[in-house]
Design a protein around this motif. Structure first.
Motif, PDB file in Angstrom:
ATOM      1  N   LEU A 103       8.046 -61.636  -6.956  1.00  0.00           N
ATOM      2  CA  LEU A 103       7.142 -60.932  -7.869  1.00  0.00           C
ATOM      3  C   LEU A 103       7.175 -59.430  -7.641  1.00  0.00           C
ATOM      4  O   LEU A 103       7.110 -58.643  -8.590  1.00  0.00           O
ATOM      5  CB  LEU A 103       5.713 -61.449  -7.698  1.00  0.00           C
ATOM      6  CG  LEU A 103       5.435 -62.898  -8.131  1.00  0.00           C
ATOM      7  CD1 LEU A 103       3.946 -63.199  -8.017  1.00  0.00           C
ATOM      8  CD2 LEU A 103       5.921 -63.161  -9.544  1.00  0.00           C
ATOM      9  N   THR A 104       7.291 -59.028  -6.383  1.00  0.00           N
ATOM     10  CA  THR A 104       7.347 -57.594  -6.077  1.00  0.00           C
ATOM     11  C   THR A 104       8.593 -56.965  -6.674  1.00  0.00           C
ATOM     12  O   THR A 104       8.544 -55.859  -7.237  1.00  0.00           O
ATOM     13  CB  THR A 104       7.318 -57.370  -4.549  1.00  0.00           C
ATOM     14  OG1 THR A 104       6.155 -58.005  -4.001  1.00  0.00           O
ATOM     15  CG2 THR A 104       7.271 -55.887  -4.219  1.00  0.00           C
ATOM     16  N   LEU A 108      13.551 -46.921  -6.247  1.00  0.00           N
ATOM     17  CA  LEU A 108      12.703 -45.851  -5.711  1.00  0.00           C
ATOM     18  C   LEU A 108      11.246 -46.281  -5.661  1.00  0.00           C
ATOM     19  O   LEU A 108      10.535 -46.014  -4.678  1.00  0.00           O
ATOM     20  CB  LEU A 108      12.855 -44.589  -6.568  1.00  0.00           C
ATOM     21  CG  LEU A 108      14.212 -43.878  -6.490  1.00  0.00           C
ATOM     22  CD1 LEU A 108      14.269 -42.728  -7.492  1.00  0.00           C
ATOM     23  CD2 LEU A 108      14.460 -43.359  -5.072  1.00  0.00           C
ATOM     24  N   PHE A 109      10.781 -46.940  -6.717  1.00  0.00           N
ATOM     25  CA  PHE A 109       9.406 -47.429  -6.745  1.00  0.00           C
ATOM     26  C   PHE A 109       9.167 -48.438  -5.620  1.00  0.00           C
ATOM     27  O   PHE A 109       8.106 -48.437  -4.976  1.00  0.00           O
ATOM     28  CB  PHE A 109       9.092 -48.087  -8.095  1.00  0.00           C
ATOM     29  CG  PHE A 109       8.857 -47.116  -9.217  1.00  0.00           C
ATOM     30  CD1 PHE A 109       8.495 -45.801  -8.956  1.00  0.00           C
ATOM     31  CD2 PHE A 109       8.967 -47.523 -10.540  1.00  0.00           C
ATOM     32  CE1 PHE A 109       8.266 -44.897  -9.987  1.00  0.00           C
ATOM     33  CE2 PHE A 109       8.730 -46.633 -11.589  1.00  0.00           C
ATOM     34  CZ  PHE A 109       8.385 -45.316 -11.309  1.00  0.00           C
ATOM     35  N   LEU A 110      10.154 -49.292  -5.377  1.00  0.00           N
ATOM     36  CA  LEU A 110      10.027 -50.313  -4.344  1.00  0.00           C
ATOM     37  C   LEU A 110       9.892 -49.673  -2.964  1.00  0.00           C
ATOM     38  O   LEU A 110       9.005 -50.037  -2.175  1.00  0.00           O
ATOM     39  CB  LEU A 110      11.254 -51.233  -4.383  1.00  0.00           C
ATOM     40  CG  LEU A 110      11.128 -52.627  -3.756  1.00  0.00           C
ATOM     41  CD1 LEU A 110      10.086 -53.447  -4.485  1.00  0.00           C
ATOM     42  CD2 LEU A 110      12.476 -53.341  -3.799  1.00  0.00           C
ATOM     43  N   VAL A 111      10.756 -48.708  -2.680  1.00  0.00           N
ATOM     44  CA  VAL A 111      10.731 -48.036  -1.385  1.00  0.00           C
ATOM     45  C   VAL A 111       9.438 -47.233  -1.217  1.00  0.00           C
ATOM     46  O   VAL A 111       8.824 -47.231  -0.134  1.00  0.00           O
ATOM     47  CB  VAL A 111      11.954 -47.116  -1.229  1.00  0.00           C
ATOM     48  CG1 VAL A 111      11.836 -46.270   0.040  1.00  0.00           C
ATOM     49  CG2 VAL A 111      13.236 -47.941  -1.190  1.00  0.00           C
ATOM     50  N   ALA A 112       9.000 -46.546  -2.272  1.00  0.00           N
ATOM     51  CA  ALA A 112       7.770 -45.754  -2.202  1.00  0.00           C
ATOM     52  C   ALA A 112       6.562 -46.650  -1.947  1.00  0.00           C
ATOM     53  O   ALA A 112       5.665 -46.300  -1.161  1.00  0.00           O
ATOM     54  CB  ALA A 112       7.590 -44.968  -3.494  1.00  0.00           C
ATOM     55  N   LEU A 169       1.046 -55.995  -4.706  1.00  0.00           N
ATOM     56  CA  LEU A 169       2.008 -57.036  -4.345  1.00  0.00           C
ATOM     57  C   LEU A 169       2.725 -56.689  -3.035  1.00  0.00           C
ATOM     58  O   LEU A 169       2.944 -57.554  -2.184  1.00  0.00           O
ATOM     59  CB  LEU A 169       3.026 -57.223  -5.463  1.00  0.00           C
ATOM     60  CG  LEU A 169       2.503 -57.900  -6.732  1.00  0.00           C
ATOM     61  CD1 LEU A 169       3.515 -57.779  -7.855  1.00  0.00           C
ATOM     62  CD2 LEU A 169       2.196 -59.365  -6.462  1.00  0.00           C
ATOM     63  N   MET A 170       3.084 -55.426  -2.891  1.00  0.00           N
ATOM     64  CA  MET A 170       3.756 -55.009  -1.664  1.00  0.00           C
ATOM     65  C   MET A 170       2.819 -55.144  -0.468  1.00  0.00           C
ATOM     66  O   MET A 170       3.252 -55.444   0.654  1.00  0.00           O
ATOM     67  CB  MET A 170       4.240 -53.560  -1.800  1.00  0.00           C
ATOM     68  CG  MET A 170       4.992 -53.040  -0.583  1.00  0.00           C
ATOM     69  SD  MET A 170       6.504 -53.983  -0.190  1.00  0.00           S
ATOM     70  CE  MET A 170       7.627 -53.342  -1.434  1.00  0.00           C
ATOM     71  N   LEU A 171       1.514 -54.954  -0.706  1.00  0.00           N
ATOM     72  CA  LEU A 171       0.536 -55.112   0.364  1.00  0.00           C
ATOM     73  C   LEU A 171       0.612 -56.515   0.951  1.00  0.00           C
ATOM     74  O   LEU A 171       0.580 -56.706   2.170  1.00  0.00           O
ATOM     75  CB  LEU A 171      -0.869 -54.820  -0.173  1.00  0.00           C
ATOM     76  CG  LEU A 171      -2.017 -54.777   0.841  1.00  0.00           C
ATOM     77  CD1 LEU A 171      -3.051 -53.757   0.394  1.00  0.00           C
ATOM     78  CD2 LEU A 171      -2.685 -56.139   1.006  1.00  0.00           C
ATOM     79  N   VAL A 190      10.927 -56.546   6.730  1.00  0.00           N
ATOM     80  CA  VAL A 190      11.481 -57.772   6.149  1.00  0.00           C
ATOM     81  C   VAL A 190      10.985 -57.943   4.717  1.00  0.00           C
ATOM     82  O   VAL A 190      11.732 -58.358   3.826  1.00  0.00           O
ATOM     83  CB  VAL A 190      11.099 -59.000   7.005  1.00  0.00           C
ATOM     84  CG1 VAL A 190      11.485 -60.301   6.292  1.00  0.00           C
ATOM     85  CG2 VAL A 190      11.780 -58.932   8.358  1.00  0.00           C
ATOM     86  N   GLY A 191       9.708 -57.600   4.491  1.00  0.00           N
ATOM     87  CA  GLY A 191       9.157 -57.683   3.140  1.00  0.00           C
ATOM     88  C   GLY A 191       9.920 -56.803   2.167  1.00  0.00           C
ATOM     89  O   GLY A 191      10.219 -57.221   1.040  1.00  0.00           O
ATOM     90  N   LEU A 192      10.247 -55.586   2.580  1.00  0.00           N
ATOM     91  CA  LEU A 192      11.017 -54.677   1.732  1.00  0.00           C
ATOM     92  C   LEU A 192      12.418 -55.220   1.475  1.00  0.00           C
ATOM     93  O   LEU A 192      12.912 -55.183   0.340  1.00  0.00           O
ATOM     94  CB  LEU A 192      11.117 -53.304   2.391  1.00  0.00           C
ATOM     95  CG  LEU A 192      12.013 -52.278   1.687  1.00  0.00           C
ATOM     96  CD1 LEU A 192      11.478 -51.953   0.293  1.00  0.00           C
ATOM     97  CD2 LEU A 192      12.144 -51.006   2.531  1.00  0.00           C
ATOM     98  N   LEU A 193      13.055 -55.743   2.513  1.00  0.00           N
ATOM     99  CA  LEU A 193      14.411 -56.287   2.375  1.00  0.00           C
ATOM    100  C   LEU A 193      14.447 -57.452   1.393  1.00  0.00           C
ATOM    101  O   LEU A 193      15.295 -57.499   0.483  1.00  0.00           O
ATOM    102  CB  LEU A 193      14.934 -56.738   3.737  1.00  0.00           C
ATOM    103  CG  LEU A 193      16.309 -57.420   3.746  1.00  0.00           C
ATOM    104  CD1 LEU A 193      17.379 -56.462   3.247  1.00  0.00           C
ATOM    105  CD2 LEU A 193      16.646 -57.925   5.149  1.00  0.00           C
ATOM    106  N   LEU A 194      13.515 -58.384   1.537  1.00  0.00           N
ATOM    107  CA  LEU A 194      13.487 -59.551   0.651  1.00  0.00           C
ATOM    108  C   LEU A 194      13.150 -59.149  -0.788  1.00  0.00           C
ATOM    109  O   LEU A 194      13.714 -59.700  -1.745  1.00  0.00           O
ATOM    110  CB  LEU A 194      12.467 -60.575   1.166  1.00  0.00           C
ATOM    111  CG  LEU A 194      12.836 -61.267   2.480  1.00  0.00           C
ATOM    112  CD1 LEU A 194      11.680 -62.142   2.976  1.00  0.00           C
ATOM    113  CD2 LEU A 194      14.093 -62.108   2.320  1.00  0.00           C
ATOM    114  N   SER A 195      12.264 -58.182  -0.954  1.00  0.00           N
ATOM    115  CA  SER A 195      11.927 -57.697  -2.300  1.00  0.00           C
ATOM    116  C   SER A 195      13.149 -57.078  -2.968  1.00  0.00           C
ATOM    117  O   SER A 195      13.371 -57.264  -4.174  1.00  0.00           O
ATOM    118  CB  SER A 195      10.797 -56.668  -2.230  1.00  0.00           C
ATOM    119  OG  SER A 195       9.627 -57.229  -1.708  1.00  0.00           O
TER     120      SER A 195
END
Length: 449
Positions: free
Chosen positions: A104-105, A135-139, A301-303, A340-345
């Motif tokens: 979803l993220t 960029l939005f994902l990393v931010a 969602l990232m939270l 890990v959350g960032l990587l999977l997203s």
């Protein structure tokens, strides 16, 4: 393990999280799909929003009852563990960590980029859109991993901002639609395009994406002040408010332009509606609010995504639990879990692009990752609701039997609707689901087996 995270969020943040995670993308992203799925039949579309909303409210009410009784690390994982034991809690946690949160993220990062590109005039599936999505994902990761308190404040702020275009469209669009006759025409015209399958089921599954995300608010259970009181209040008030504002927005949208024009507009449909009601300049300004709204949803969602591995590691389960349950002394966040959350997203973002936005890369395994993982979580809810009826003997009849029974029926409806809406894609999704869950089972801490 409850002492690992600081109690830093209050009731307002919790309510903003429920409302803010849900509202912000799906209502704009899926409003066109609901209309298209019903062939332009507005009453059927509204019914789909009502059904999807009731399913969310019923499930949230049952979980709010659990929230008054259990308070540990991560709400949904806690409830699964209490209902069926540590292994099922691990299964839920692994699914949320590897599929639900990151899929979803990833989609939300693209949705935010999509509306940014619509505003600028770029291709929504071009390289610019994907760069912006990245960029939005990393931010979003950075603000959650490095400054969780700032992330909470951002969530509250964007929740207020995102309500502006919804409320304005609900009020002004409805009034304009009644005065110019467009709303009445859209209500009475019926289906204007022939559709196959079951249009109501397809539309309800589409609303599921728009309504989903509220369960992620339970991921801050350990960081919420007076969680046993505040989390149930946030779930109950937040979900009810969302259903009301969504239906009013959808009606207001129908008062701006004819259904045929909205359906033909595709990704620019919402911008077209805002521009017609509030002029080109005013529509563009309000559409900026839509982009901010999507970013607020992405933040929420990232939270949840950043806390996925931590919720397992805090129970000494999953791979390298010692590493993933460590808390950074400066930020108060489980940094390794967040990475890990960032990587999977990022992986799920690439998958969504390859499966849905270009010539399919994955053949028969190219499914809609914005909808099918949502339906899976409803299937996983069912055993929790059933065991709640069996175990919670201190509760009254309504909370112990009636509400969970309604929730089980709602979940079964969602599963059936998904099968009608996606056909064989459900089978191929379940194969991927089974493989990922098998990997998770193998990586479960041997001491917990």
């Amino acid at each position: 393990m409850e002492k690992g995270l600081e109690k830093k969020y209050g009731l307002i943040t919790a309510v903003a999280m429920v409302i803010g995670i849900v509202i912000g993308s799906g209502v704009f992203f899926k409003a066109e799909k609901v209309l298209t799925a019903t062939g332009g039949d507005l009453p059927t579309g509204i019914l789909a929003w009502v059904i999807g909303g009731l399913i969310m409210i019923v499930c949230a009410y049952v979980f709010s009852t659990m929230a008054t009784r259990y308070e540990k690390v991560n709400g949904i994982v806690d409830y699964a563990e209490m209902a069926l034991g540590s292994k099922y809690g691990y299964v839920i946690g692994w699914f949320m960590t590897t599929i639900y949160y990151p899929s979803l993220t990833g989609v939300l990062a693209w949705v935010a980029a999509r509306y940014t590109c619509v505003l600028i005039g770029w291709d929504i599936a071009g390289p610019q859109a994907m760069v912006i999505a990245g960029l939005f994902l990393v931010a979003s990761y950075a603000i959650n991993a490095l400054s969780p308190k700032l992330a909470g404040k951002f969530q509250v702020s964007t929740t207020v901002i995102k309500l502006i275009p919804l409320v304005l469209m609900a009020v002004v669009g409805t009034i304009a639609g009644i005065s110019n006759g467009v709303l009445i025409e859209n209500f009475t015209s019926g289906a204007i395009v022939e559709v196959t399958g079951n249009p109501l089921f397809t539309a309800v599954v589409a609303t599921a994406f728009a309504y989903e995300g509220w369960i992620i608010a339970t991921s801050i259970n350990a960081e919420l002040k007076n969680a046993k009181k505040n989390l149930p209040l946030a779930l109950t008030f937040g979900t009810t408010f969302i259903v009301i504002i969504y239906i009013l927005y959808y009606i207001g949208l129908a008062g701006t332009v004819e259904n045929s024009v909205m359906m033909a507009g595709g990704e620019t449909g919402a911008k077209l509606a805002f521009s017609k009601v509030f002029s080109s300049a005013g529509g563009s300004i309000l559409f900026v609010f839509v982009v901010i709204s999507c970013l607020g949803t992405l933040n929420g969602l990232m939270l949840g995504c950043t806390r996925g591995m931590y919720s397992l590691a805090a129970r000494n389960m999953g791979p390298n639990s010692r590493i993933f349950k460590s808390i950074d002394q400066t930020t108060g966040m489980p940094t390794n879990s967040a990475i890990v959350g960032l990587l999977l997203s990022s992986i799920w973002l690439v998958y969504f692009y390859g499966a849905n936005l270009t010539t399919p890369w994955f053949g028969v395994f190219s499914f809609d990752s914005s909808e099918l993982p949502i339906v899976t979580i409803y299937a996983l809810y069912i055993p929790i609701f059933v065991m709640m009826m069996k175990k919670e003997k201190e509760l009254g009849v309504f909370k112990r039997f009636v509400a969970p029974s309604l929730a089980v029926c709602a979940c079964i409806f969602m599963i059936i609707a998904a099968c009608y809406a996606h056909g064989m894609a459900v089978v191929y999704y379940l194969i991927v689901f089974a493989v990922i869950m098998a990997i998770g089972w193998i990586l479960m801490n041997p001491k917990s087996k």
